[in-house]
Design a protein around this motif. Structure first.
Motif, PDB file in Angstrom:
ATOM      1  N   GLN A  11       0.824  -1.201   0.000  1.00  9.80           N
ATOM      2  CA  GLN A  11       0.000   0.000   0.000  1.00  9.80           C
ATOM      3  C   GLN A  11       0.862   1.256   0.000  1.00  9.80           C
ATOM      4  OE1 GLN A  11      -3.421   0.644  -0.238  1.00  9.80           O
ATOM      5  NE2 GLN A  11      -2.565   2.708  -0.453  1.00  9.80           N
ATOM      6  N   GLY A  31      -2.051  -1.200  -3.555  1.00  8.98           N
ATOM      7  CA  GLY A  31      -3.013  -0.205  -3.096  1.00  8.98           C
ATOM      8  C   GLY A  31      -2.590   1.183  -3.546  1.00  8.98           C
ATOM      9  N   ASN A  83      -5.980   8.954  -5.634  1.00  7.41           N
ATOM     10  CA  ASN A  83      -5.779   8.245  -6.892  1.00  7.41           C
ATOM     11  C   ASN A  83      -6.868   8.575  -7.906  1.00  7.41           C
ATOM     12  OD1 ASN A  83      -4.403   6.105  -8.499  1.00  7.41           O
ATOM     13  ND2 ASN A  83      -6.429   5.173  -8.364  1.00  7.41           N
ATOM     14  N   ASP A  84      -8.112   8.404  -7.518  1.00  7.72           N
ATOM     15  CA  ASP A  84      -9.231   8.633  -8.434  1.00  7.72           C
ATOM     16  C   ASP A  84      -9.626  10.107  -8.409  1.00  7.72           C
ATOM     17  OD1 ASP A  84     -12.319   8.792  -9.031  1.00  7.72           O
ATOM     18  OD2 ASP A  84     -11.609   6.921  -9.917  1.00  7.72           O
ATOM     19  N   ASP A 139     -12.113   9.617  -5.068  1.00 12.56           N
ATOM     20  CA  ASP A 139     -11.168   9.898  -3.988  1.00 12.56           C
ATOM     21  C   ASP A 139     -11.110  11.390  -3.665  1.00 12.56           C
ATOM     22  OD1 ASP A 139     -10.539   7.235  -3.797  1.00 12.56           O
ATOM     23  OD2 ASP A 139      -8.750   7.370  -5.047  1.00 12.56           O
ATOM     24  N   TRP A 147      -7.244   5.353   2.670  1.00 12.91           N
ATOM     25  CA  TRP A 147      -6.105   4.489   2.318  1.00 12.91           C
ATOM     26  C   TRP A 147      -6.446   3.019   2.601  1.00 12.91           C
ATOM     27  CZ3 TRP A 147      -3.553   9.215   4.263  1.00 12.91           C
ATOM     28  CH2 TRP A 147      -2.642   9.769   3.356  1.00 12.91           C
ATOM     29  N   HIS A 179      -8.545   1.598   0.010  1.00  9.65           N
ATOM     30  CA  HIS A 179      -7.754   1.346  -1.201  1.00  9.65           C
ATOM     31  C   HIS A 179      -7.051  -0.007  -1.111  1.00  9.65           C
ATOM     32  CE1 HIS A 179      -7.285   5.744  -2.802  1.00  9.65           C
ATOM     33  NE2 HIS A 179      -8.536   5.340  -2.706  1.00  9.65           N
ATOM     34  N   THR A 180      -6.571  -0.331   0.081  1.00  8.71           N
ATOM     35  CA  THR A 180      -5.907  -1.628   0.255  1.00  8.71           C
ATOM     36  C   THR A 180      -6.910  -2.762   0.118  1.00  8.71           C
ATOM     37  OG1 THR A 180      -4.494  -0.508   1.885  1.00  8.71           O
ATOM     38  CG2 THR A 180      -4.270  -2.887   1.694  1.00  8.71           C
ATOM     39  N   ASN A 240      -9.550  -2.788  -1.576  1.00 12.77           N
ATOM     40  CA  ASN A 240     -10.011  -2.876  -2.966  1.00 12.77           C
ATOM     41  C   ASN A 240      -8.861  -2.996  -3.958  1.00 12.77           C
ATOM     42  OD1 ASN A 240     -12.726  -2.534  -2.150  1.00 12.77           O
ATOM     43  ND2 ASN A 240     -12.471  -0.311  -2.089  1.00 12.77           N
ATOM     44  N   ALA A 241      -7.649  -3.234  -3.442  1.00  9.77           N
ATOM     45  CA  ALA A 241      -6.474  -3.276  -4.310  1.00  9.77           C
ATOM     46  C   ALA A 241      -6.591  -4.395  -5.339  1.00  9.77           C
ATOM     47  CB  ALA A 241      -5.215  -3.474  -3.474  1.00  9.77           C
TER      48      ALA A 241
END
Length: 385
Positions: free
Chosen positions: A148, A196, A201-202, A206, A364, A367-368, A370-371
């Protein structure tokens, strides 16, 4: 322990590429030096291999999470990483969680104790580069690995995270530190290594989520002033995949909530403190109260010095009011604003980093969770133009 850094790898590579001459009766030959350099690097892998192997043996867990931060030398930042590690251990109960730094400078300075804690005690911490922790995780043969990025934007530093993971999967270490090819092949076949993405990112989901959380947290400050966030940013020549635009997108999202929110950076051309002031004045905010917050994962040198630094030490070029060495605090104060840097971090004595805000840290963590399997995520998500 002394850290073996990238420049040693480069020196070893150059030495290996050059002709090797061995003279009789001289033990300190170029060939011997090269072998010693390689052995030092392999030894550095071994330190982490042993640490991770012991952790895995003690926990019995089959999954690992590696958190990759740029790094810091500040004790309050170390505590923020500790909090983040604990939050990940709660969110991933089946995994051992590790933290590493990508910055050689931060690793070296943290290990020698560059800063002190709030009681004045020198604080030393040993952190290591992603390659060492990834190698150790692979040597311990975890069955599922999450890597991540703790970066804010998908820029230059994130590119280094991706490169480290790809080198790991390609078994691209020195010969004596090679991993088990069959193990790596199985990881790939099972699609069991995940990357991640950074906080912002998005550009839609995000950015809007973070904007909402920041607006909620600092809503009370809008009652008597403006709020400006200071991010890092990448210089033009390092603006990997144009990640700098996330700062502009975040300000746009925040401005939809209140026109008193602004976002600037330390390094992004066209979005320095003077550009933030220009945008403030364009909206009629020529003076008054201004709150400053760090838009960085932790509050380290940039937050304490570039943002919050007070006094003549932080106004070094009086003939150039826009000089980069002026702190944000001094710059806006001398321009007529009443500046406040709220201290909400460790012991209430420091600015606060984003990892210390639970709702932001949760982005964060999601994100992990959903990585995606790292196949060619970097180029597929951020195609070069």
């Amino acid at each position: 322990m002394k850290k073996i850094k990238s420049f040693i790898l480069a020196a070893a590579a150059m030495a290996l590429a050059a002709p090797v001459f061995i003279s009789c009766g001289d033990d300190d030959t170029p060939a011997t030096n090269v072998q010693q350099t390689i052995q030092n690097i392999v030894s550095e892998f071994a330190v982490n291999d042993q640490m991770v192997a012991a952790q895995k043996a003690a926990s019995g867990k089959k999954e690992a999470v590696l958190l990759v931060a740029f790094g810091s030398t500040w004790d309050n930042a170390f505590k923020a990483f500790d909090q983040t590690k604990a939050a990940y251990e709660a969110a991933f109960p089946k995994a051992d969680v590790y933290v590493c730094f990508s910055s050689d400078i931060c690793i070296n300075r943290a290990s020698v104790g560059e800063n002190v804690d709030d009681a004045g005690n020198i604080v030393k911490r040993d952190y290591y580069e992603p390659r060492y922790l990834l190698h150790a995780i692979g040597a311990a043969k975890y069955e599922k690995i999450y890597v991540q990025s703790l970066q804010v934007i998908p820029g230059e530093e994130f590119a280094g995270v991706v490169a480290a993971v790809k080198k790991f999967m390609n078994n691209g270490y020195l010969g004596d530190a090679h991993l088990d090819d069959a193990y790596l092949a199985e990881l790939e076949a099972n699609k069991a290594i995940f990357l991640g993405m950074p906080l912002l990112n998005d550009p839609d989901a995000d950015v809007n989520k973070v904007a909402d959380e920041l607006a909620n947290k600092f809503a009370n400050e809008l009652t008597d002033g403006c709020v400006a966030f200071m991010g890092h940013g990448n210089p033009d020549n390092y603006d990997t995949f144009k990640a700098n635009e996330r700062y502009e997108q975040l300000e746009t999202a925040l401005q939809k909530i209140s026109n008193k929110f602004f976002v600037g950076t330390v390094d992004m051309p066209g979005n320095y403190k003077q550009n933030v002031m220009e945008r403030m004045k364009a909206k009629g905010f020529n003076n008054g109260k201004l709150y400053l917050h760090a838009l960085m994962s932790i509050a380290g040198d940039h937050a304490h010095n570039d943002m919050a630094g007070e006094g003549d030490e932080y106004w070094k070029h009086p003939m150039d009011p826009e000089h980069e060495e002026h702190s944000w605090y001094e710059y806006f104060t001398r321009a007529g604003y009443t500046v406040d840097v709220p201290l909400e971090g460790l012991n209430g004595l420091h600015p606060q980093g984003l990892l210390e805000i639970p709702a932001i840290r949760q982005v964060w963590i999601e994100h992990t969770k959903n990585a995606e399997f790292l196949e060619d995520a970097y180029h597929s998500m951020y195609p070069e133009e």
